[in-house]
Design an enzyme around this catalytic site. Structure first.
Site, PDB file in Angstrom:
ATOM      1  N   ASP A 187     110.266   2.796  94.574  1.00 35.97           N
ATOM      2  CA  ASP A 187     111.587   3.341  94.896  1.00 35.97           C
ATOM      3  C   ASP A 187     112.567   3.104  93.750  1.00 35.97           C
ATOM      4  OD1 ASP A 187     113.536   4.571  96.398  1.00 35.97           O
ATOM      5  OD2 ASP A 187     113.921   2.850  97.684  1.00 35.97           O
ATOM      6  N   ASN A 219     109.825  13.225 102.593  1.00 32.40           N
ATOM      7  CA  ASN A 219     110.400  13.665 101.304  1.00 32.40           C
ATOM      8  C   ASN A 219     110.596  15.178 101.193  1.00 32.40           C
ATOM      9  OD1 ASN A 219     108.804  11.035  99.338  1.00 32.40           O
ATOM     10  ND2 ASN A 219     110.867  11.110 100.185  1.00 32.40           N
TER      11      ASN A 219
HETATM   12  C1  FPP Z   1     111.463   7.178  95.308  1.00 29.64           C
HETATM   13  O1  FPP Z   1     112.586   7.107  94.455  1.00 29.64           O
HETATM   14  C2  FPP Z   1     110.382   7.829  94.644  1.00 29.64           C
HETATM   15  C3  FPP Z   1     109.790   8.996  95.059  1.00 29.64           C
HETATM   16  C4  FPP Z   1     110.142   9.696  96.289  1.00 29.64           C
HETATM   17  C5  FPP Z   1     108.729   9.608  94.262  1.00 29.64           C
HETATM   18  C6  FPP Z   1     107.738   8.656  93.704  1.00 29.64           C
HETATM   19  C7  FPP Z   1     107.120   9.291  92.561  1.00 29.64           C
HETATM   20  C8  FPP Z   1     106.865   8.696  91.389  1.00 29.64           C
HETATM   21  C9  FPP Z   1     107.071   7.276  91.068  1.00 29.64           C
HETATM   22  C10 FPP Z   1     106.371   9.468  90.258  1.00 29.64           C
HETATM   23  C11 FPP Z   1     105.082  10.119  90.441  1.00 29.64           C
HETATM   24  C12 FPP Z   1     103.931   9.270  90.763  1.00 29.64           C
HETATM   25  C13 FPP Z   1     102.699   9.657  90.467  1.00 29.64           C
HETATM   26  C14 FPP Z   1     101.514   8.949  90.960  1.00 29.64           C
HETATM   27  C15 FPP Z   1     102.471  10.817  89.610  1.00 29.64           C
HETATM   28  P1  FPP Z   1     113.916   7.785  94.958  1.00 29.64           P
HETATM   29  O2  FPP Z   1     113.948   9.163  94.432  1.00 29.64           O
HETATM   30  O3  FPP Z   1     114.018   7.673  96.441  1.00 29.64           O
HETATM   31  O4  FPP Z   1     114.970   6.890  94.243  1.00 29.64           O
HETATM   32  P2  FPP Z   1     116.413   6.554  94.803  1.00 29.64           P
HETATM   33  O5  FPP Z   1     116.209   5.729  96.047  1.00 29.64           O
HETATM   34  O6  FPP Z   1     117.021   5.784  93.698  1.00 29.64           O
HETATM   35  O7  FPP Z   1     117.110   7.860  95.072  1.00 29.64           O
END
Ligand code: FPP
Length: 244
Positions: free
Chosen positions: A22, A70
């Site tokens: 996250d 998501n």
């Molecule tokens: C949460 O951060 C992250 C995600 C919903 C996506 C996770 C994806 C990756 C780490 C990259 C891709 C991974 C692979 C295996 C290719 P957020 O967007 O919720 O962050 P925030 O809470 O700061 O808004």
């Protein structure tokens, strides 16, 4: 379970670590960049952590890449993430395979596009002979959704007469979960300061240890991963029993 070094010389540590990656969005916003910039930076972090697994006694690593919730994000972010997954699989496949990583995917593939599913299938096949680290990527995954899908298949077996309801116990349902070949997680890490499990591995993490750390995922390093693995090694897990 606390593990001793195995025959292959794998160090003692949390055999299975699950990570809620996250903080990509905030990491990007702090730099005045769009959220997808953070997701790309987050994707680049994955390999370093996978490569740090053997020295930390981690045989199984499961990462939460996209949840069933998501889809509620903007269309730009969702389609950018889907493209990122395709590109990641295409680009990283050979590298992961060459360093001995076996890749699996969990989650419901029905809503994912055909091209992505084909890449996922191919990567699972390409790496099926590897055994150094088992990387599981949760994509369109939700713990409740997984339990619901498992229950549906279980009910179908009952209806077909291949499963006797009288024999159902807590060993039965896990055989229908997406994770049926994996051990339960020993340690669940969530980055970015939020103390929630957000529908990740609900059934499987019943006895896991948890670490909620402030680091945003794109800043998470192999060094911090190692520190958490060693901290885990010092813990005393009793699984509801009292100390002997
Ligand atoms: C949460 O951060 C992250 C995600 C919903 C996506 C996770 C994806 C990756 C780490 C990259 C891709 C991974 C692979 C295996 C290719 P957020 O967007 O919720 O962050 P925030 O809470 O700061 O808004």
């Amino acid at each position: 379970m606390r593990r001793e070094p195995d025959e292959a010389g794998q160090a003692a540590g949390p055999g299975h670590v699950a990570i809620i990656m996250d903080g990509n969005g905030r990491w990007a916003q702090m730099r005045g960049r769009p959220r997808l910039f953070g997701h790309h930076a987050g994707a680049r972090r994955v390999r370093e952590i996978v490569e740090a697994c053997p020295e930390n006694g981690v045989k199984y690593l499961t990462i939460f890449a996209f949840s069933t919730e998501n889809w509620k994000r903007t269309q730009v972010e969702v389609s950018g993430l889907m493209k990122l997954f395709q590109r990641y699989i295409t680009k990283e496949a050979r590298a992961l395979s060459d360093v001995g990583v076996r890749v699996r995917f969990i989650g419901d593939r029905v809503r994912l596009n055909d091209k992505l599913v084909e890449l996922m299938d191919n990567l699972e096949i390409l790496t099926a002979h590897n055994d150094l680290v088992h990387l599981t990527i949760a994509l369109n995954y939700g713990g409740r959704d997984e339990v619901a899908r498992a229950t549906k298949r279980l009910a179908q077996d009952v209806a077909l007469g291949t499963l006797d309801p009288e024999t159902i116990d807590e060993e039965t349902l896990p055989r229908y979960l997406d994770t049926y070949v994996l051990p339960d997680p020993d340690l669940v890490i969530r980055t970015s300061g939020e103390a929630r499990i957000s529908n990740f591995l609900l059934w499987q993490s019943a006895y896991a240890e948890y670490e909620f750390i402030d680091t945003l995922w794109p800043d998470f390093t192999a060094e911090e991963f190692g520190r958490l693995a060693r901290k885990y090694g010092a813990r005393d897990r009793r699984f509801g029993a009292v100390k002997a």
